[in-house]
Motif scaffolding. Structure first.
Motif, PDB file in Angstrom:
ATOM      1  N   ILE A  19      50.862 -11.219  66.838  1.00 48.53           N
ATOM      2  CA  ILE A  19      51.144  -9.805  67.092  1.00 48.53           C
ATOM      3  C   ILE A  19      52.528  -9.432  66.568  1.00 48.53           C
ATOM      4  O   ILE A  19      52.748  -8.319  66.079  1.00 48.53           O
ATOM      5  N   ASN A  20      53.467 -10.378  66.612  1.00 42.88           N
ATOM      6  CA  ASN A  20      54.803 -10.079  66.100  1.00 42.88           C
ATOM      7  C   ASN A  20      54.833  -9.942  64.583  1.00 42.88           C
ATOM      8  O   ASN A  20      55.764  -9.347  64.029  1.00 42.88           O
ATOM      9  N   VAL A  21      53.824 -10.482  63.922  1.00 47.71           N
ATOM     10  CA  VAL A  21      53.724 -10.287  62.470  1.00 47.71           C
ATOM     11  C   VAL A  21      53.422  -8.813  62.174  1.00 47.71           C
ATOM     12  O   VAL A  21      53.960  -8.237  61.234  1.00 47.71           O
ATOM     13  N   THR A  45      43.585  -8.438  68.974  1.00 49.71           N
ATOM     14  CA  THR A  45      42.956  -9.073  70.128  1.00 49.71           C
ATOM     15  C   THR A  45      42.394 -10.420  69.718  1.00 49.71           C
ATOM     16  O   THR A  45      41.677 -10.525  68.723  1.00 49.71           O
ATOM     17  N   MET A  46      42.732 -11.432  70.478  1.00 44.02           N
ATOM     18  CA  MET A  46      42.190 -12.758  70.206  1.00 44.02           C
ATOM     19  C   MET A  46      40.699 -12.808  70.506  1.00 44.02           C
ATOM     20  O   MET A  46      40.005 -13.706  70.040  1.00 44.02           O
ATOM     21  N   ASP A  47      40.170 -11.840  71.265  1.00 42.26           N
ATOM     22  CA  ASP A  47      38.748 -11.823  71.624  1.00 42.26           C
ATOM     23  C   ASP A  47      37.854 -11.379  70.469  1.00 42.26           C
ATOM     24  O   ASP A  47      36.626 -11.535  70.541  1.00 42.26           O
ATOM     25  N   CYS A  83      37.138  -8.064  61.610  1.00 36.93           N
ATOM     26  CA  CYS A  83      37.732  -9.015  62.548  1.00 36.93           C
ATOM     27  C   CYS A  83      39.009  -8.406  63.096  1.00 36.93           C
ATOM     28  O   CYS A  83      39.433  -7.337  62.654  1.00 36.93           O
ATOM     29  N   CYS A  84      39.620  -9.076  64.050  1.00 32.56           N
ATOM     30  CA  CYS A  84      40.827  -8.558  64.703  1.00 32.56           C
ATOM     31  C   CYS A  84      41.972  -9.530  64.516  1.00 32.56           C
ATOM     32  O   CYS A  84      41.821 -10.727  64.785  1.00 32.56           O
ATOM     33  N   PRO A  85      43.130  -9.066  64.067  1.00 35.41           N
ATOM     34  CA  PRO A  85      44.293  -9.948  64.006  1.00 35.41           C
ATOM     35  C   PRO A  85      44.555 -10.591  65.366  1.00 35.41           C
ATOM     36  O   PRO A  85      44.505  -9.935  66.397  1.00 35.41           O
ATOM     37  N   ASP A 111      44.874 -15.048  59.126  1.00 39.35           N
ATOM     38  CA  ASP A 111      45.231 -14.225  60.279  1.00 39.35           C
ATOM     39  C   ASP A 111      46.636 -13.643  60.123  1.00 39.35           C
ATOM     40  O   ASP A 111      46.872 -12.458  60.405  1.00 39.35           O
ATOM     41  N   VAL A 112      47.564 -14.451  59.690  1.00 40.92           N
ATOM     42  CA  VAL A 112      48.941 -13.988  59.489  1.00 40.92           C
ATOM     43  C   VAL A 112      48.962 -12.882  58.437  1.00 40.92           C
ATOM     44  O   VAL A 112      49.614 -11.838  58.624  1.00 40.92           O
ATOM     45  N   GLU A 113      48.254 -13.092  57.350  1.00 44.21           N
ATOM     46  CA  GLU A 113      48.214 -12.100  56.278  1.00 44.21           C
ATOM     47  C   GLU A 113      47.604 -10.783  56.772  1.00 44.21           C
ATOM     48  O   GLU A 113      48.112  -9.694  56.467  1.00 44.21           O
ATOM     49  N   GLN A 114      46.530 -10.878  57.538  1.00 46.27           N
ATOM     50  CA  GLN A 114      45.878  -9.666  58.022  1.00 46.27           C
ATOM     51  C   GLN A 114      46.711  -8.955  59.077  1.00 46.27           C
ATOM     52  O   GLN A 114      46.738  -7.718  59.117  1.00 46.27           O
TER      53      GLN A 114
END
Length: 421
Positions: free
Chosen positions: A20-22, A144-146, A154-156, A312-315
């Motif tokens: 989330i901080n990304v 959201t990790m969910d 998809c969700c970061p 995930d980091v990129e998105q």
């Protein structure tokens, strides 16, 4: 837009993720790259509660290096919260306070970084700006990790948790398999996932051929049948010598009750869950006589920046940057989305979706992503999931431990009397 640039406000909400901080980094760096559009970028300390309390942070006081280091720092750099704005008719004073704070600091753009309940808050903020005659753009940044937000591929936050699930059950499976002849024969990894089984499904990526861990996955979308489950556990032990299980915390019985409901609810009104793995382990021991160990991943999985997915980091960065670009283009009342263009090689881009279609809507696992017996993932699910865990983005280390940044979080001077609760 007025000729004079107004301020913008960013806030984090809900359970945090490894990345989330990304997204925060992306919002701040992109806003800084366009000084003519935003006068300053503030952050709400502890999400929307910081806005209501006029507890704002001046992100401009942070160095470029500190902001860049958010890329490898888990948690929520500005604090998060679980707080949902109530209906305008019943709680008009709360909305008036919110607008008063925004007005006092000349904030014209609101970025809210969170999940489904946060999308609802962002939508309400956009609506009250119109209803109370205050010009305001409100844009939701998904997190959201969910992985349960609709209208986005998809969700970061999910890709890194998915990677954690798959790696953890693969490693634990090898451990159990090596000791099963004389020790533990059943292992349960309990993962987060209240209504949607995406996180549990990701564990299935660890099994690339028959017999590999996990042999069984328990999804919230599949009604739990204790007899069928225990029979499957016993069959796995007899065939492979052991059984490794990934179980979603949101498992339900035939009466649609959570097996692990602990009583009470969180600030969003969701039932508090806890203790599914020990419950299952107890039944395995009582009815099968098998020695069983378990682990509850819980906060460990959502905080595991050391094993984050590069995708995930990129998105996470891309949606933060896109949110600022959407604001500069005049958008409001939208969520930034991720749109899949191809599976292999994986290609994607960002888009937007109306918040009216996102708020309070959960995206569950499609039935064709779950095998017919309800205990594993299909090839279609594997094709969807694999690109999301691809690549590594390790944090820097010192003395054997990952390095993180700690922001100064300099307070913005208050302009209003304290909020009356």
């Amino acid at each position: 837009m007025s000729a004079r640039p107004r301020h913008a406000l960013y806030a984090q909400s809900g359970g945090v993720t490894a990345v989330i901080n990304v997204s925060a980094q992306a919002v701040i760096e992109t806003a800084r790259a366009h000084p003519g559009h935003f006068a300053r970028l503030y952050a709400g300390r502890n999400g929307i509660l910081g806005v209501l309390d006029e507890d704002l942070i001046d992100t401009g006081a942070e160095s470029a290096g500190a902001i860049a280091a958010l890329r490898h720092t888990p948690g929520g750099a500005f604090g998060s919260c679980r707080y949902k704005l109530k209906g305008l008719d019943q709680h008009r004073s709360e909305y008036e306070r919110l607008i008063a704070v925004l007005r006092a600091h000349d904030i014209g753009t609101f970025f809210y970084n969170g999940g489904g309940d946060s999308a609802d808050t962002c939508l309400k903020v956009a609506q009250i700006g119109r209803e109370l005659g205050y010009p305001l753009q409100a844009i939701h940044i998904p997190k959201t990790m969910d992985n349960d937000l609709p209208l986005t591929d998809c969700c970061p936050g999910f890709g890194s948790v998915a990677k954690y699930s798959a790696v953890s059950i693969r490693e634990a499976g090898l451990d159990v398999a090596s000791m099963a002849a004389s020790s533990t024969q059943v292992f349960i990894l309990e993962v987060m996932g209240r209504h949607a089984g995406w996180t549990a499904a990701a564990g299935g990526l660890a099994a690339t051929r028959a017999g590999e861990a996990p042999q069984l996955i328990l999804f919230p979308e599949i009604v739990f049948d204790e007899d069928r489950f225990l029979a499957a556990v016993e069959a796995s032990v007899k065939r492979w010598g052991y059984c490794a299980i990934v179980a979603s915390e949101g498992l339900r019985d035939a009466e649609n009750r959570f097996l692990s409901e602990a009583g009470g609810s969180d600030a969003f009104g969701h039932a508090q869950l806890g203790g599914l793995a020990p419950l299952l382990a107890q039944r395995i021991k009582q009815r099968l006589g098998r020695k069983c160990h378990y682990a509850v991943a819980d906060y460990l999985m959502r905080a595991a920046r050391h094993i984050a997915s590069a995708t995930d980091v990129e998105q996470a960065y891309a949606v933060g940057r896109a949110a600022v670009e959407q604001a500069m283009a005049g958008a409001s009342g939208v969520m930034v989305t991720i749109e899949r263009l191809a599976d292999s090689p994986y290609r994607w881009t960002t888009g937007t979706a109306p918040l009216e279609q996102v708020a309070n809507v959960e995206k569950k696992m499609p039935r064709d992503f779950i095998t017919a017996d309800g205990f594993h993932i299909t090839e279609a699910c594997r094709r969807y999931l694999l690109p999301l865990i691809a690549g590594e983005d390790y944090p820097p280390y010192a003395d054997g431990l990952p390095l993180h940044t700690e922001l100064a979080n300099t307070a913005v001077p208050r302009q209003l009397p304290p909020r009356r609760l």
